[in-house]
Design a protein around this motif. Structure first.
Motif, PDB file in Angstrom:
ATOM      1  N   PHE A   1     -20.160  16.910   1.934  1.00 50.81           N
ATOM      2  CA  PHE A   1     -19.924  15.768   2.801  1.00 50.81           C
ATOM      3  C   PHE A   1     -18.779  14.906   2.278  1.00 50.81           C
ATOM      4  O   PHE A   1     -17.935  14.440   3.051  1.00 50.81           O
ATOM      5  N   LEU A   2     -18.750  14.689   0.971  1.00 56.24           N
ATOM      6  CA  LEU A   2     -17.728  13.818   0.393  1.00 56.24           C
ATOM      7  C   LEU A   2     -16.334  14.404   0.548  1.00 56.24           C
ATOM      8  O   LEU A   2     -15.349  13.663   0.617  1.00 56.24           O
ATOM      9  N   ARG A   3     -16.224  15.723   0.597  1.00 51.47           N
ATOM     10  CA  ARG A   3     -14.924  16.360   0.772  1.00 51.47           C
ATOM     11  C   ARG A   3     -14.281  15.958   2.103  1.00 51.47           C
ATOM     12  O   ARG A   3     -13.058  15.978   2.237  1.00 51.47           O
ATOM     13  N   PHE A   4     -15.101  15.603   3.081  1.00 51.04           N
ATOM     14  CA  PHE A   4     -14.594  15.250   4.410  1.00 51.04           C
ATOM     15  C   PHE A   4     -14.599  13.736   4.643  1.00 51.04           C
ATOM     16  O   PHE A   4     -14.349  13.276   5.753  1.00 51.04           O
ATOM     17  N   THR A   5     -14.849  12.988   3.588  1.00 51.62           N
ATOM     18  CA  THR A   5     -14.928  11.535   3.707  1.00 51.62           C
ATOM     19  C   THR A   5     -13.791  10.841   2.965  1.00 51.62           C
ATOM     20  O   THR A   5     -13.161   9.928   3.496  1.00 51.62           O
ATOM     21  N   LEU A   6     -13.512  11.265   1.730  1.00 52.55           N
ATOM     22  CA  LEU A   6     -12.569  10.541   0.875  1.00 52.55           C
ATOM     23  C   LEU A   6     -11.157  11.111   0.949  1.00 52.55           C
ATOM     24  O   LEU A   6     -10.964  12.303   1.170  1.00 52.55           O
ATOM     25  N   SER A   7     -10.184  10.244   0.746  1.00 54.39           N
ATOM     26  CA  SER A   7      -8.783  10.660   0.773  1.00 54.39           C
ATOM     27  C   SER A   7      -7.990   9.856  -0.246  1.00 54.39           C
ATOM     28  O   SER A   7      -8.560   9.113  -1.045  1.00 54.39           O
ATOM     29  N   ASP A   8      -6.668   9.981  -0.211  1.00 54.80           N
ATOM     30  CA  ASP A   8      -5.809   9.485  -1.287  1.00 54.80           C
ATOM     31  C   ASP A   8      -4.979   8.279  -0.850  1.00 54.80           C
ATOM     32  O   ASP A   8      -4.641   8.122   0.329  1.00 54.80           O
ATOM     33  N   GLY A   9      -4.598   7.478  -1.846  1.00 60.35           N
ATOM     34  CA  GLY A   9      -3.719   6.351  -1.583  1.00 60.35           C
ATOM     35  C   GLY A   9      -3.946   5.241  -2.577  1.00 60.35           C
ATOM     36  O   GLY A   9      -4.774   5.352  -3.488  1.00 60.35           O
ATOM     37  N   ALA A  10      -3.198   4.162  -2.421  1.00 62.61           N
ATOM     38  CA  ALA A  10      -3.286   3.031  -3.331  1.00 62.61           C
ATOM     39  C   ALA A  10      -2.924   1.753  -2.599  1.00 62.61           C
ATOM     40  O   ALA A  10      -2.234   1.777  -1.565  1.00 62.61           O
ATOM     41  N   GLY A  11      -3.381   0.639  -3.130  1.00 62.80           N
ATOM     42  CA  GLY A  11      -3.047  -0.667  -2.576  1.00 62.80           C
ATOM     43  C   GLY A  11      -3.017  -1.694  -3.678  1.00 62.80           C
ATOM     44  O   GLY A  11      -3.564  -1.478  -4.768  1.00 62.80           O
ATOM     45  N   ALA A  12      -2.364  -2.814  -3.410  1.00 58.97           N
ATOM     46  CA  ALA A  12      -2.229  -3.842  -4.439  1.00 58.97           C
ATOM     47  C   ALA A  12      -2.029  -5.208  -3.804  1.00 58.97           C
ATOM     48  O   ALA A  12      -1.577  -5.328  -2.654  1.00 58.97           O
TER      49      ALA A  12
ATOM     50  N   SER B   1       0.833  -1.198   0.000  1.00 59.95           N
ATOM     51  CA  SER B   1       0.000   0.000   0.000  1.00 59.95           C
ATOM     52  C   SER B   1       0.866   1.245   0.000  1.00 59.95           C
ATOM     53  O   SER B   1       2.033   1.211   0.412  1.00 59.95           O
ATOM     54  N   VAL B   2       0.296   2.325  -0.486  1.00 61.94           N
ATOM     55  CA  VAL B   2       0.945   3.639  -0.494  1.00 61.94           C
ATOM     56  C   VAL B   2      -0.042   4.644   0.090  1.00 61.94           C
ATOM     57  O   VAL B   2      -1.152   4.816  -0.422  1.00 61.94           O
ATOM     58  N   LEU B   3       0.347   5.273   1.188  1.00 66.28           N
ATOM     59  CA  LEU B   3      -0.429   6.355   1.781  1.00 66.28           C
ATOM     60  C   LEU B   3       0.446   7.601   1.719  1.00 66.28           C
ATOM     61  O   LEU B   3       1.411   7.726   2.470  1.00 66.28           O
ATOM     62  N   PRO B   4       0.129   8.531   0.812  1.00 64.22           N
ATOM     63  CA  PRO B   4       1.055   9.633   0.506  1.00 64.22           C
ATOM     64  C   PRO B   4       1.132  10.687   1.606  1.00 64.22           C
ATOM     65  O   PRO B   4       0.174  10.941   2.333  1.00 64.22           O
TER      66      PRO B   4
ATOM     67  N   ASP C   1      -3.573  -5.258   3.637  1.00 70.75           N
ATOM     68  CA  ASP C   1      -2.145  -5.126   3.897  1.00 70.75           C
ATOM     69  C   ASP C   1      -1.898  -4.899   5.389  1.00 70.75           C
ATOM     70  O   ASP C   1      -1.023  -5.527   6.002  1.00 70.75           O
ATOM     71  N   ALA C   2      -2.671  -4.011   5.991  1.00 73.00           N
ATOM     72  CA  ALA C   2      -2.521  -3.729   7.427  1.00 73.00           C
ATOM     73  C   ALA C   2      -2.908  -4.943   8.268  1.00 73.00           C
ATOM     74  O   ALA C   2      -2.267  -5.230   9.294  1.00 73.00           O
ATOM     75  N   PHE C   3      -3.940  -5.655   7.851  1.00 76.03           N
ATOM     76  CA  PHE C   3      -4.364  -6.856   8.584  1.00 76.03           C
ATOM     77  C   PHE C   3      -3.254  -7.893   8.619  1.00 76.03           C
ATOM     78  O   PHE C   3      -2.938  -8.449   9.680  1.00 76.03           O
ATOM     79  N   LEU C   4      -2.645  -8.150   7.471  1.00 77.20           N
ATOM     80  CA  LEU C   4      -1.582  -9.154   7.428  1.00 77.20           C
ATOM     81  C   LEU C   4      -0.380  -8.718   8.256  1.00 77.20           C
ATOM     82  O   LEU C   4       0.249  -9.536   8.943  1.00 77.20           O
ATOM     83  N   LYS C   5      -0.058  -7.450   8.223  1.00 77.26           N
ATOM     84  CA  LYS C   5       1.092  -6.955   8.973  1.00 77.26           C
ATOM     85  C   LYS C   5       0.805  -6.877  10.479  1.00 77.26           C
ATOM     86  O   LYS C   5       1.732  -6.788  11.293  1.00 77.26           O
TER      87      LYS C   5
ATOM     88  N   GLN D   1       4.654  -2.319  -6.716  1.00 80.43           N
ATOM     89  CA  GLN D   1       6.054  -2.624  -6.428  1.00 80.43           C
ATOM     90  C   GLN D   1       6.207  -3.160  -5.005  1.00 80.43           C
ATOM     91  O   GLN D   1       6.952  -4.122  -4.769  1.00 80.43           O
ATOM     92  N   ALA D   2       5.495  -2.562  -4.059  1.00 80.00           N
ATOM     93  CA  ALA D   2       5.566  -3.023  -2.667  1.00 80.00           C
ATOM     94  C   ALA D   2       5.024  -4.439  -2.539  1.00 80.00           C
ATOM     95  O   ALA D   2       5.572  -5.262  -1.787  1.00 80.00           O
ATOM     96  N   ALA D   3       3.944  -4.742  -3.268  1.00 76.22           N
ATOM     97  CA  ALA D   3       3.370  -6.088  -3.220  1.00 76.22           C
ATOM     98  C   ALA D   3       4.300  -7.109  -3.865  1.00 76.22           C
ATOM     99  O   ALA D   3       4.446  -8.234  -3.371  1.00 76.22           O
ATOM    100  N   LEU D   4       4.949  -6.725  -4.973  1.00 66.31           N
ATOM    101  CA  LEU D   4       5.927  -7.609  -5.606  1.00 66.31           C
ATOM    102  C   LEU D   4       7.113  -7.857  -4.670  1.00 66.31           C
ATOM    103  O   LEU D   4       7.589  -8.993  -4.529  1.00 66.31           O
ATOM    104  N   ASP D   5       7.595  -6.806  -4.023  1.00 65.24           N
ATOM    105  CA  ASP D   5       8.684  -6.957  -3.061  1.00 65.24           C
ATOM    106  C   ASP D   5       8.276  -7.906  -1.942  1.00 65.24           C
ATOM    107  O   ASP D   5       9.069  -8.757  -1.503  1.00 65.24           O
ATOM    108  N   ASP D   6       7.047  -7.762  -1.468  1.00 63.10           N
ATOM    109  CA  ASP D   6       6.547  -8.606  -0.388  1.00 63.10           C
ATOM    110  C   ASP D   6       6.500 -10.077  -0.810  1.00 63.10           C
ATOM    111  O   ASP D   6       6.731 -10.973   0.003  1.00 63.10           O
ATOM    112  N   ALA D   7       6.210 -10.300  -2.100  1.00 64.75           N
ATOM    113  CA  ALA D   7       6.143 -11.664  -2.638  1.00 64.75           C
ATOM    114  C   ALA D   7       7.506 -12.199  -3.050  1.00 64.75           C
ATOM    115  O   ALA D   7       7.618 -13.362  -3.469  1.00 64.75           O
ATOM    116  N   GLY D   8       8.544 -11.358  -2.972  1.00 66.85           N
ATOM    117  CA  GLY D   8       9.867 -11.775  -3.401  1.00 66.85           C
ATOM    118  C   GLY D   8      10.018 -11.834  -4.906  1.00 66.85           C
ATOM    119  O   GLY D   8      10.815 -12.618  -5.445  1.00 66.85           O
ATOM    120  N   LEU D   9       9.273 -10.986  -5.601  1.00 69.58           N
ATOM    121  CA  LEU D   9       9.268 -10.964  -7.065  1.00 69.58           C
ATOM    122  C   LEU D   9       9.704  -9.597  -7.572  1.00 69.58           C
ATOM    123  O   LEU D   9       9.746  -8.617  -6.822  1.00 69.58           O
TER     124      LEU D   9
END
Length: 380
Positions: A187-198, A16-19, A346-350, A78-86
């Motif tokens: 309302f949505l301005r105070f609900t959503l934010s940025d990031g990515a996961g894989a 995951s990426v949380l900027p 990702d957070a659950f596994l970690k 890239q983080a997920a590939l690194d985690d998998a050793g790939l």
């Protein structure tokens, strides 16, 4: 292909990426801006409703981007590939999901592939809202299951904050004479934010580490029953009339009408929630989900109040999974839209909570036009 030849599939890496730095509620409007130079009239109410205590933004307080949606997704892959050793050179299939990509055209997957620096591979774009993450996961899962790829990645990313800057609202029909933003947008301005996961999928578990066997992934769309519940590209009144979409009048006309902003119908959302629960109950009745055999539940929801409503609808049914089995990252990192389920996984596994042999049920409801996805995993 004969079903006997279908392979088992395992999630062997997550990322995951949380900027940027974590942004507390007191600094939110420093980043998304103050429409008309004034604090939001509904912001505090929205924060009480959603229960989010912090989030991440991929821009600076003056609105300058730190990343692109595609670069965050590439970082998560890239983080997920690194985690998998790939490595990137091992990747054969890339499914990329988002609500709003960096381009109108072409698709998100091509941009992610380019940011990743990947050579020729199969790249597929999935554009919806939150459930698009599981759309990409299903494509990756089936690709590996059918033997068409040995290494597949599914990613999802959001750069919502750039859509919440004042310029999307000021001078449009979404603001009143005092410059206040219509509640369906604010309302949505105070609900959503940025990031990515894989996640990375392979036909065998990771040697010497924990993996997640993908038992099944189900997607159910109820779009034939409902108008859009969350959308961008049309006015509130005309959202079900595709001939009135933004492209027919041009971007300037659409912007003035408030059709370029992200909007949500909260009255319809209350009805759609019950429809999601109906699908959930149907899967329990059919034996697809056995609640007493679920060890961990990762359910995406946009707000603490929606979780309470979901629990209220389920608690007197055979489908209820005790809340002590629920895992969420909503208070810490916010609602990252389609990326939320991968950030959560990702957070659950970690966290080390899961043990081999236990099951993990992921549920992703989407208010876009009433869709819900389910994914059953087993820790191995």
């Amino acid at each position: 292909m004969n079903s006997d030849a279908l392979r088992e599939v395992f999630i062997t890496g997550t990322g995951s990426v949380l900027p940027g730095a974590r942004v507390g509620n007191d600094r939110m409007e420093d980043f998304i801006g103050r429409v008309g130079g004034r604090p939001s009239a509904v912001g505090r109410r929205a924060l009480r409703w959603n229960g989010i205590e912090g989030r991440h933004y991929a821009l600076t307080p003056d609105g300058a981007p730190l990343h692109s949606n595609a670069s965050m997704c590439a970082g998560a892959v890239q983080a997920a590939l690194d985690d998998a050793g790939l490595g990137v050179s091992d990747l054969q299939h890339l499914g990329a999901a988002t609500t709003q990509g960096d381009y109108l055209v072409p698709g998100h997957a091509g941009a992610v592939q380019a940011e990743l620096g990947a050579a020729a591979l199969e790249a597929v774009s999935y554009q919806s809202v939150c459930a698009s993450a599981l759309m990409a996961a299903k494509g990756a899962w089936l690709s590996v299951r059918a033997g068409e790829a040995d290494v597949a990645a599914a990613c999802a990313g959001e750069f919502s904050s750039r859509w919440f800057r004042p310029a999307f609202y000021e001078g449009t029909a979404l603001t009143d004479r005092r410059g206040r933003v219509r509640i369906e947008a604010d309302f949505l301005r105070f609900t959503l934010s940025d990031g990515a996961g894989a996640v990375v999928m392979e036909p065998r578990p990771r040697p010497g580490g924990r993996s997640l066997k993908v038992r099944w992934i189900d997607m159910t769309s109820l779009a034939g029953r409902f108008d859009p519940c969350m959308w961008a590209g049309s006015t509130f009144a005309d959202r079900a009339d595709l001939k009135s979409a933004w492209s027919h009048g041009g971007p300037a006309t659409a912007h003035a009408a408030g059709a370029m902003a992200l909007l949500q119908d909260f009255d319809l959302l209350k009805i759609v929630i019950r429809a999601w629960i109906g699908v959930w109950l149907g899967k329990v009745d059919a034996g697809r989900i056995a609640p007493d055999q679920v060890d961990h539940l990762l359910c995406h929801y946009s707000a603490r109040s929606l979780r309470a409503e979901i629990v209220g609808l389920l608690e007197n049914t055979a489908a209820m999974i005790p809340e002590e089995k629920w895992f969420t990252t909503l208070p810490e990192s916010g609602n990252v839209g389609s990326a939320s389920i991968w950030v959560m996984l990702d957070a659950f596994l970690k966290s080390g909570r899961g043990k081999p042999g236990e099951t993990v049920l992921c549920i992703v409801p989407e208010s876009g036009r009433a869709m819900i996805g389910f994914m059953m995993l087993e820790i191995v």
